[in-house]
Design an enzyme around this catalytic site. Structure first.
Site, PDB file in Angstrom:
ATOM      1  N   GLU A  73       0.862  -1.182   0.000  1.00  0.00           N
ATOM      2  CA  GLU A  73       0.000   0.000   0.000  1.00  0.00           C
ATOM      3  C   GLU A  73       0.898   1.231   0.000  1.00  0.00           C
ATOM      4  OE1 GLU A  73      -2.367  -0.153   3.513  1.00  0.00           O
ATOM      5  OE2 GLU A  73      -3.875  -1.457   2.645  1.00  0.00           O
ATOM      6  N   ASP A  84      -5.716   8.468  10.513  1.00  0.00           N
ATOM      7  CA  ASP A  84      -4.391   7.983  10.865  1.00  0.00           C
ATOM      8  C   ASP A  84      -3.945   8.489  12.229  1.00  0.00           C
ATOM      9  OD1 ASP A  84      -3.616   6.451   8.501  1.00  0.00           O
ATOM     10  OD2 ASP A  84      -3.791   8.363   7.457  1.00  0.00           O
TER      11      ASP A  84
END
Length: 289
Positions: A73, A84
């Site tokens: 990724e 995040d």
């Protein structure tokens, strides 16, 4: 004669004797098939493009592949990465300080694809894709060699515009499910996803954690009742022990923050690559059932 042939062909299609050709198998599906034969869960690893610089990101991905990583990724830096945790947020900030753009990421993908067949998933937030232009992005991503896209803040209900272009280009559409996902949400994602379904192992943001607090095996089982797609589990995986546990009931183990932290701690590039290599080799070995 031509008219008779066309009518005959149409009649066969209606009767079910002619079946439309199946969509070409992409690299993500091929990799899962290959690993199923080896009785191994896929190891999917995340890296933020441009942290600490775009060229070193390419070296890190080469290192990961050589150490047993099955898919990668590539995170696209964004100024407000709300899903995040602090580790990946800081990595995104460092990459943006280096002026890393989506165009730079696509150029990186093109370079990687010139020397590797590893499946590549572009991981990011919708704003950079929208600003770039959704049709242009889907075309350029496929041309560069990307295989799938995961847009963290774009649920299936709002993904039609980008999804049309991605489907046209043959890019897999990867969506997220969480421990709190309802049966209705699982059904919606199952109907719209391709490539695999990404299970967020915890509620909250990304980040390495010592323990998983939910019955993930039950969640994966619920998803499999609705979908034949592979199911990967990520967010919080930080050890080979956790990887082995997840590999025992899922199709993929996804690791991000633990690797980004190695990059964050820095040191000489050779040392960083050595640490990444050792860690991913342990993770890959743990993915065998």
């Amino acid at each position: 004669m031509k008219i008779l042939f066309v009518l005959f062909t149409l009649d066969l299609c209606v009767s079910g004797l002619l079946v439309p050709s199946k969509k070409r198998m992409g690299k993500i599906e091929q990799k899962f098939c290959e690993l199923r034969e080896k009785n191994k869960a896929a190891l999917i690893c995340y890296v933020t493009a441009g942290d600490p610089d775009i060229d070193f990101t390419g070296q890190i991905i080469d290192c990961m592949e050589a150490s047993g990583v099955d898919m990668v990724e590539i995170g696209i830096p964004f100024s407000d990465p709300m899903a995040d945790g602090s580790v990946i947020q800081a990595a995104s900030e460092r990459a943006l300080a280096n002026a890393t753009s989506l165009s730079d990421v696509l150029s990186l993908v093109r370079r990687i694809r010139s020397r590797s067949d590893i499946p590549i998933i572009l991981f990011g937030y919708y704003n950079p894709f929208f600003s770039y232009g959704t049709e242009r992005f889907a075309h350029d991503a496929r041309e560069a060699g990307a295989d799938g896209v995961l847009v963290v803040d774009l649920p299936p209900e709002e993904a039609a515009e980008l999804g049309v272009h991605m489907e046209r280009e043959g890019l897999d559409r990867i969506f997220l499910l969480a421990p709190t996902s309802t049966e209705e949400r699982i059904e919606i994602v199952s109907q719209n996803a391709s490539g695999f379904i990404y299970v967020v192992s915890v509620t909250g943001v990304t980040g390495a954690r010592p323990d998983m607090g939910y019955n993930l095996e039950d969640l994966v089982w619920r998803i499999r009742r609705c979908s034949e797609l592979p199911v990967g589990v990520g967010f919080g995986v930080s050890s080979a022990r956790q990887a082995a546990e997840i590999a025992s009931f899922s199709d993929a183990v996804i690791v991000g923050s633990a690797l980004v932290r190695i990059i964050e701690h820095g040191g000489k590039k050779r040392e960083v690559l050595g640490k990444i290599s050792s860690f991913t080799e342990e993770l890959s070995a743990a993915c065998y059932r």
